[in-house]
Write an enzyme that holds these catalytic residues in place. Structure first.
Site, short mmCIF file in Angstrom:
data_model
loop_
_atom_site.label_atom_id
_atom_site.label_comp_id
_atom_site.label_asym_id
_atom_site.label_seq_id
_atom_site.Cartn_x
_atom_site.Cartn_y
_atom_site.Cartn_z
N ILE A 77 54.56 36.38 97.87
CA ILE A 77 54.34 35.30 96.91
C ILE A 77 55.25 34.14 97.28
CG2 ILE A 77 54.59 34.68 94.46
CD1 ILE A 77 52.89 36.91 94.12
N CYS A 78 54.70 32.94 97.37
CA CYS A 78 55.51 31.77 97.69
C CYS A 78 56.56 31.55 96.59
CB CYS A 78 54.64 30.54 97.83
SG CYS A 78 55.60 29.03 98.02
N ILE A 79 57.81 31.56 96.97
CA ILE A 79 58.87 31.53 95.97
C ILE A 79 58.93 30.20 95.22
CG2 ILE A 79 60.67 30.88 97.64
CD1 ILE A 79 62.55 32.76 96.02
#
Lengths: 130, 93
Positions: A77-79
């Site tokens: 998941i893109c932080i």
């Protein structure tokens, strides 16, 4: 063949997130490799453990988790996108002083570099837009 | 050669038109989700590119008829098509 997927859509906002799951499942059943699934933009909601869809609707979060377990998938998941939308692991919740962590088991938070790495190390990148 | 994937209806988005603008010889078009609405009405008559594929499940879910000249795919066929093309470009804006 080695695939990676980029998923931009939240589970219940369009059909796209469900299409991505279908595609991932099919390619794995066909014996291909899934190097990484990168959830970006609203796609980060696919990794929220507190989503509670009605029982007669598809539970995409749970289905991604099951697939992750079965094939040891790398679900990233893109932080930065996740922080904006409130998808946090325990460490981020503490660091940002938020009252709860909700990242679903089987998913990891990481930076956009993981998408670049996926492109570099896969034969195909398939994007599932919003 | 490029596989272009369009998932938006041509009646609500420019995705298909933008895709056509960058379509080159040897490329292929795959219509998925609401993109399959391109198989209807005046749009269907104006698809000037080939080959065109669509996901059968998405066509059936919308109660559409499959026009001649369009190849329908199940999910296995979808994966196979992706192995035959590189890069794969998705149009969704």
């Amino acid at each position: 063949m080695k695939f990676s997927l980029a998923v931009y859509a939240a589970p219940h906002s369009s059909q796209s997130a469900a299409s991505a799951l279908r595609f991932a499942r099919t390619l794995l059943e066909q014996g291909h490799q899934l190097y990484r699934v990168f959830f970006y933009c609203d796609g980060v909601h696919n990794g929220s453990a507190i989503a509670a869809p009605p029982q007669d609707e598809a539970n995409l979060v749970g289905q991604w988790q099951a697939l992750q377990k079965q094939y040891s998938l790398d679900l990233v998941i893109c932080i930065a996108a996740a922080q904006r939308r409130g998808v946090l692991n325990r460490r981020e919740a503490e660091r940002l002083e938020r009252p709860a962590a909700n990242l679903a088991e089987g998913f990891e938070l990481a930076g956009l570099g993981q998408l670049a790495d996926a492109v570099a190390n896969s034969d195909r990148l398939v994007t599932f837009g919003n | 050669m490029t596989l272009h994937i369009v998932n938006k209806s041509p009646y609500s988005s420019r995705a298909l038109a933008d895709c056509f603008a960058s379509f080159a010889d040897g490329d292929a078009l795959l219509l998925i989700e609401d993109g399959v609405y391109a198989l209807t009405g005046f749009i269907a008559d104006n698809i000037a590119v080939a080959p065109v594929y669509c996901l059968e499940a998405d066509v059936r879910a919308r109660g559409l008829q499959m026009p001649k000249g369009i190849q329908s795919l199940d999910d296995t066929g979808w994966v196979k098509l992706c192995t035959e093309h590189n890069p794969i470009v998705s149009w969704f804006q």
